[in-house]
Design a protein around this motif. Structure first.
Motif, PDB file in Angstrom:
ATOM      1  N   ILE A   1       9.597  35.555  10.582  1.00  0.00           N
ATOM      2  CA  ILE A   1       8.641  35.220   9.514  1.00  0.00           C
ATOM      3  C   ILE A   1       7.933  33.900   9.797  1.00  0.00           C
ATOM      4  O   ILE A   1       6.743  33.751   9.539  1.00  0.00           O
ATOM      5  CB  ILE A   1       9.340  35.226   8.127  1.00  0.00           C
ATOM      6  CG1 ILE A   1       8.308  35.424   7.029  1.00  0.00           C
ATOM      7  CG2 ILE A   1      10.169  33.963   7.877  1.00  0.00           C
ATOM      8  CD1 ILE A   1       8.912  35.765   5.666  1.00  0.00           C
TER       9      ILE A   1
ATOM     10  N   SER B   1       6.136  41.245  -2.723  1.00  0.00           N
ATOM     11  CA  SER B   1       6.248  40.878  -1.307  1.00  0.00           C
ATOM     12  C   SER B   1       5.969  39.386  -1.105  1.00  0.00           C
ATOM     13  O   SER B   1       6.654  38.574  -1.692  1.00  0.00           O
ATOM     14  CB  SER B   1       5.304  41.767  -0.501  1.00  0.00           C
ATOM     15  OG  SER B   1       5.811  41.900   0.792  1.00  0.00           O
ATOM     16  N   ARG B   2       4.945  39.018  -0.340  1.00  0.00           N
ATOM     17  CA  ARG B   2       4.681  37.580  -0.200  1.00  0.00           C
ATOM     18  C   ARG B   2       4.392  36.979  -1.572  1.00  0.00           C
ATOM     19  O   ARG B   2       4.677  35.819  -1.829  1.00  0.00           O
ATOM     20  CB  ARG B   2       3.541  37.333   0.797  1.00  0.00           C
ATOM     21  CG  ARG B   2       2.221  37.882   0.406  1.00  0.00           C
ATOM     22  CD  ARG B   2       1.280  37.995   1.600  1.00  0.00           C
ATOM     23  NE  ARG B   2       1.683  39.059   2.509  1.00  0.00           N
ATOM     24  CZ  ARG B   2       1.157  39.261   3.722  1.00  0.00           C
ATOM     25  NH1 ARG B   2       0.198  38.496   4.166  1.00  0.00           N
ATOM     26  NH2 ARG B   2       1.588  40.251   4.485  1.00  0.00           N
TER      27      ARG B   2
ATOM     28  N   ASN C   1      -1.475  39.385  -4.187  1.00  0.00           N
ATOM     29  CA  ASN C   1      -1.583  39.029  -2.772  1.00  0.00           C
ATOM     30  C   ASN C   1      -2.512  39.973  -2.019  1.00  0.00           C
ATOM     31  O   ASN C   1      -2.745  39.779  -0.835  1.00  0.00           O
ATOM     32  CB  ASN C   1      -0.197  39.045  -2.120  1.00  0.00           C
ATOM     33  CG  ASN C   1       0.460  40.402  -2.231  1.00  0.00           C
ATOM     34  OD1 ASN C   1       0.750  40.856  -3.339  1.00  0.00           O
ATOM     35  ND2 ASN C   1       0.687  41.078  -1.115  1.00  0.00           N
TER      36      ASN C   1
ATOM     37  N   TRP D   1       3.121  29.869   5.740  1.00  0.00           N
ATOM     38  CA  TRP D   1       3.850  30.133   4.494  1.00  0.00           C
ATOM     39  C   TRP D   1       4.928  29.091   4.197  1.00  0.00           C
ATOM     40  O   TRP D   1       5.192  28.782   3.035  1.00  0.00           O
ATOM     41  CB  TRP D   1       4.529  31.502   4.553  1.00  0.00           C
ATOM     42  CG  TRP D   1       3.595  32.668   4.430  1.00  0.00           C
ATOM     43  CD1 TRP D   1       2.233  32.641   4.263  1.00  0.00           C
ATOM     44  CD2 TRP D   1       3.966  34.056   4.453  1.00  0.00           C
ATOM     45  NE1 TRP D   1       1.740  33.920   4.192  1.00  0.00           N
ATOM     46  CE2 TRP D   1       2.767  34.805   4.297  1.00  0.00           C
ATOM     47  CE3 TRP D   1       5.182  34.725   4.585  1.00  0.00           C
ATOM     48  CZ2 TRP D   1       2.771  36.204   4.274  1.00  0.00           C
ATOM     49  CZ3 TRP D   1       5.182  36.113   4.559  1.00  0.00           C
ATOM     50  CH2 TRP D   1       3.985  36.847   4.395  1.00  0.00           C
TER      51      TRP D   1
ATOM     52  N   PHE E   1       4.008  34.043  10.254  1.00  0.00           N
ATOM     53  CA  PHE E   1       3.288  33.444   9.120  1.00  0.00           C
ATOM     54  C   PHE E   1       3.561  31.944   9.037  1.00  0.00           C
ATOM     55  O   PHE E   1       4.181  31.474   8.081  1.00  0.00           O
ATOM     56  CB  PHE E   1       3.695  34.137   7.805  1.00  0.00           C
ATOM     57  CG  PHE E   1       3.521  35.630   7.835  1.00  0.00           C
ATOM     58  CD1 PHE E   1       2.275  36.211   7.638  1.00  0.00           C
ATOM     59  CD2 PHE E   1       4.602  36.472   8.079  1.00  0.00           C
ATOM     60  CE1 PHE E   1       2.099  37.591   7.684  1.00  0.00           C
ATOM     61  CE2 PHE E   1       4.446  37.856   8.126  1.00  0.00           C
ATOM     62  CZ  PHE E   1       3.189  38.412   7.926  1.00  0.00           C
TER      63      PHE E   1
ATOM     64  N   GLU F   1      13.645  41.446   8.281  1.00  0.00           N
ATOM     65  CA  GLU F   1      12.890  40.286   8.775  1.00  0.00           C
ATOM     66  C   GLU F   1      13.769  39.028   8.777  1.00  0.00           C
ATOM     67  O   GLU F   1      14.489  38.767   7.819  1.00  0.00           O
ATOM     68  CB  GLU F   1      11.676  40.059   7.877  1.00  0.00           C
ATOM     69  CG  GLU F   1      10.710  39.016   8.399  1.00  0.00           C
ATOM     70  CD  GLU F   1       9.464  38.937   7.528  1.00  0.00           C
ATOM     71  OE1 GLU F   1       9.550  39.250   6.322  1.00  0.00           O
ATOM     72  OE2 GLU F   1       8.398  38.568   8.064  1.00  0.00           O
TER      73      GLU F   1
ATOM     74  N   TRP G   1      12.902  46.281   5.771  1.00  0.00           N
ATOM     75  CA  TRP G   1      12.340  45.004   6.247  1.00  0.00           C
ATOM     76  C   TRP G   1      12.660  43.885   5.255  1.00  0.00           C
ATOM     77  O   TRP G   1      12.903  42.746   5.628  1.00  0.00           O
ATOM     78  CB  TRP G   1      10.828  45.173   6.406  1.00  0.00           C
ATOM     79  CG  TRP G   1      10.099  44.050   7.060  1.00  0.00           C
ATOM     80  CD1 TRP G   1       9.110  43.289   6.493  1.00  0.00           C
ATOM     81  CD2 TRP G   1      10.241  43.575   8.403  1.00  0.00           C
ATOM     82  NE1 TRP G   1       8.638  42.373   7.404  1.00  0.00           N
ATOM     83  CE2 TRP G   1       9.315  42.522   8.585  1.00  0.00           C
ATOM     84  CE3 TRP G   1      11.067  43.924   9.482  1.00  0.00           C
ATOM     85  CZ2 TRP G   1       9.190  41.818   9.785  1.00  0.00           C
ATOM     86  CZ3 TRP G   1      10.939  43.221  10.677  1.00  0.00           C
ATOM     87  CH2 TRP G   1      10.016  42.186  10.818  1.00  0.00           C
TER      88      TRP G   1
ATOM     89  N   SER H   1      10.504  41.295  -2.196  1.00  0.00           N
ATOM     90  CA  SER H   1      10.091  39.982  -1.663  1.00  0.00           C
ATOM     91  C   SER H   1      10.751  39.628  -0.346  1.00  0.00           C
ATOM     92  O   SER H   1      10.193  38.876   0.448  1.00  0.00           O
ATOM     93  CB  SER H   1      10.360  38.884  -2.688  1.00  0.00           C
ATOM     94  OG  SER H   1      11.733  38.814  -2.992  1.00  0.00           O
TER      95      SER H   1
ATOM     96  N   HIS I   1       7.772  50.106   0.797  1.00  0.00           N
ATOM     97  CA  HIS I   1       7.250  48.823   0.347  1.00  0.00           C
ATOM     98  C   HIS I   1       6.049  49.032  -0.575  1.00  0.00           C
ATOM     99  O   HIS I   1       5.066  49.646  -0.193  1.00  0.00           O
ATOM    100  CB  HIS I   1       6.827  48.085   1.618  1.00  0.00           C
ATOM    101  CG  HIS I   1       6.537  46.649   1.431  1.00  0.00           C
ATOM    102  ND1 HIS I   1       7.493  45.749   1.029  1.00  0.00           N
ATOM    103  CD2 HIS I   1       5.387  45.942   1.609  1.00  0.00           C
ATOM    104  CE1 HIS I   1       6.944  44.542   0.975  1.00  0.00           C
ATOM    105  NE2 HIS I   1       5.665  44.630   1.319  1.00  0.00           N
TER     106      HIS I   1
ATOM    107  N   LYS J   1       7.778  36.309  -3.144  1.00  0.00           N
ATOM    108  CA  LYS J   1       8.393  35.054  -2.672  1.00  0.00           C
ATOM    109  C   LYS J   1       7.783  33.930  -3.505  1.00  0.00           C
ATOM    110  O   LYS J   1       8.460  32.994  -3.949  1.00  0.00           O
ATOM    111  CB  LYS J   1       8.074  34.808  -1.190  1.00  0.00           C
ATOM    112  CG  LYS J   1       8.374  35.976  -0.237  1.00  0.00           C
ATOM    113  CD  LYS J   1       7.983  35.635   1.205  1.00  0.00           C
ATOM    114  CE  LYS J   1       7.666  36.828   2.108  1.00  0.00           C
ATOM    115  NZ  LYS J   1       8.714  37.756   2.450  1.00  0.00           N
TER     116      LYS J   1
HETATM  117  C1  GCU Z   1       4.952  41.284   6.029  1.00  0.00           C
HETATM  118  C2  GCU Z   1       5.916  40.131   6.047  1.00  0.00           C
HETATM  119  C3  GCU Z   1       6.779  40.093   4.796  1.00  0.00           C
HETATM  120  C4  GCU Z   1       5.918  40.189   3.563  1.00  0.00           C
HETATM  121  C5  GCU Z   1       5.013  41.384   3.653  1.00  0.00           C
HETATM  122  C6  GCU Z   1       4.015  41.527   2.489  1.00  0.00           C
HETATM  123  O1  GCU Z   1       5.653  42.481   6.187  1.00  0.00           O
HETATM  124  O2  GCU Z   1       6.679  40.210   7.211  1.00  0.00           O
HETATM  125  O3  GCU Z   1       7.539  38.905   4.750  1.00  0.00           O
HETATM  126  O4  GCU Z   1       6.719  40.225   2.404  1.00  0.00           O
HETATM  127  O5  GCU Z   1       4.236  41.294   4.833  1.00  0.00           O
HETATM  128  O6  GCU Z   1       3.604  40.532   1.904  1.00  0.00           O
HETATM  129  O7  GCU Z   1       3.638  42.675   2.208  1.00  0.00           O
END
Ligand code: GCU
Length: 385
Positions: A267, A224-225, A126, A274, A271, A262, A315, A248, A366, A228
């Motif tokens: 979210i 993270s994203r 990502n 998403w 975003f 979050e 978060w 995630s 993170h 997901k």
């Molecule tokens: C933001 C977002 C998260 C996501 C993150 C990332 O913090 O709020 O939902 O996981 O970015 O992708 O690093």
């Protein structure tokens, strides 16, 4: 007005455990008609599909069923990577519908001297694209290619934004618009997370054509994203043997109903590309969701799922990420498989693996690095080797 604005802000995030609402999770083993799922057959023939449809219609959107053709082009190759132990290739996936085409690049590394077909990990990146030349030049803890090779795994990776731009107004340049021939997406059409997961499946299509890879032993991973995305990718495509979901959080491994860190409100407003439109309707009403994120893990059962958290990454709600795995356990059990059931999280820095699921919480913020990957591969060793 002001009152509304303040109410919304209060629903955007919460870091106070005592403010987590009491909640009851939807039971993945109770069908829509109220009947209990008693066998693997009932799960596979009906209940799994019900849950999958709910996530498609309410959370991630529905992928198009338009026919397309797919081919791959090699754009660069190094047959003696890492002292001759691997072959690296830069590839292009080319998707065609009629006379229109869309392409995205990816990079793949194969073992040169393995005694037989190897397992592989497809990493959804990502953050950036790592071209072949860059991957050969310097190691990158976010996608540590040489580590995979050393441990007997092939690997491939692509960059999410090459498939569907990761921005609110990127639709026109992405694969979703390509499939829709420029028409805007309807409320329940797929969104970016699903599009990126779709791309991981196309990379898997390519790995299926490679003799030195055993395509029945391919994991999908993301941070993270991307984490997901990896979970949803494995829900939509049952060929993935393991899904790795790192930090995630919301819309990934974390339970939406905890509304910790979050929230759905936050979210879906930050975003909007998403998730499909209906998900945003559950802002502040998470308890009304017909699903929760433990069922994403349940949809991947009886295959492998690994979730990782970081203790400072509140978060992403580490507690809610772990709770999902435990809440999915009855489904693994119904399918005759073992998985983590212990309600208490493992201590910081300690890995827990039980049958088809694994988890660790590392200290720090993170991120994704070699420590996480080492533990991921330890889990893969138990299922794919
Ligand atoms: C933001 C977002 C998260 C996501 C993150 C990332 O913090 O709020 O939902 O996981 O970015 O992708 O690093």
């Amino acid at each position: 007005d002001l009152v509304e604005k303040l109410t919304r802000q209060r629903r955007e995030f919460n870091y106070v455990e005592s403010k987590v609402p009491t909640y009851t999770l939807p039971d993945p083993l109770v069908s829509r008609d109220g009947s209990r799922v008693r066998s693997p057959k009932e799960w596979n023939d009906s209940r799994r599909g019900e849950i999958l449809d709910l996530f498609r219609d309410q959370v991630y959107g529905r992928r198009p069923d338009t026919e397309y053709s797919l081919r791959f082009e090699q754009t660069a190759e190094e047959t003696q990577a890492f002292d001759g132990s691997a072959t690296g290739r830069e590839m292009k996936a080319i998707i065609e519908i009629g006379d229109r085409s869309f392409s995205f690049p990816f990079v793949v590394f194969l073992l040169n001297n393995a005694p037989g077909p190897t397992p592989a990990v497809i990493h959804i990146n990502n953050r950036y694209f790592v071209p072949l030349a860059t991957a050969l030049e310097k190691s990158d803890p976010f996608w540590p290619v040489e580590m995979f090779i050393d441990r007997g795994y092939a690997t491939a990776s692509f960059h999410t934004s090459h498939v569907d731009p990761d921005k609110k107004d990127g639709y026109a340049e992405g694969i979703r618009s390509f499939f829709a021939d420029g028409d805007p997406p309807d409320d329940t059409a797929w969104r970016s997370l699903s599009a990126w997961g779709w791309a991981a499946s196309r990379v898997l299509d390519h790995l299926e054509t490679i003799d030195s890879i055993d395509a029945s032993r391919v994991a999908v991973s993301g941070h993270s994203r991307g984490g997901k995305t990896s979970l949803w990718a494995a829900c939509e495509d049952e060929r993935f043997a393991i899904a790795y979901s790192n930090n995630s959080g919301c819309g990934g491994a974390a339970l939406s109903r905890r509304a910790y860190g979050e929230t759905v409100e936050r979210i879906t407003s930050s975003f909007p590309h998403w998730f499909c439109k209906p998900f945003s309707d559950f802002a502040g009403r998470e308890h009304e969701l017909p699903v929760d994120q433990h069922e994403v893990i349940a949809l991947i059962a009886p295959r492998g799922v690994y979730v990782a958290s970081a203790d400072e990454d509140l978060w992403a709600d580490p507690k809610g990420e772990y709770a999902s795995i435990v809440a999915a356990a009855p489904v693994f059990e119904r399918l005759g498989k073992q998985s983590i059931q212990t309600p208490v999280m493992p201590p910081l820095g300690q890995q827990r693996m039980d049958g088809q699921t694994g988890y660790h919480i590392r200290s720090g913020g993170h991120g994704l690095g070699e420590l996480d990957w080492g533990l991921f591969l330890d889990f893969a060793d138990t299922l794919l080797k």
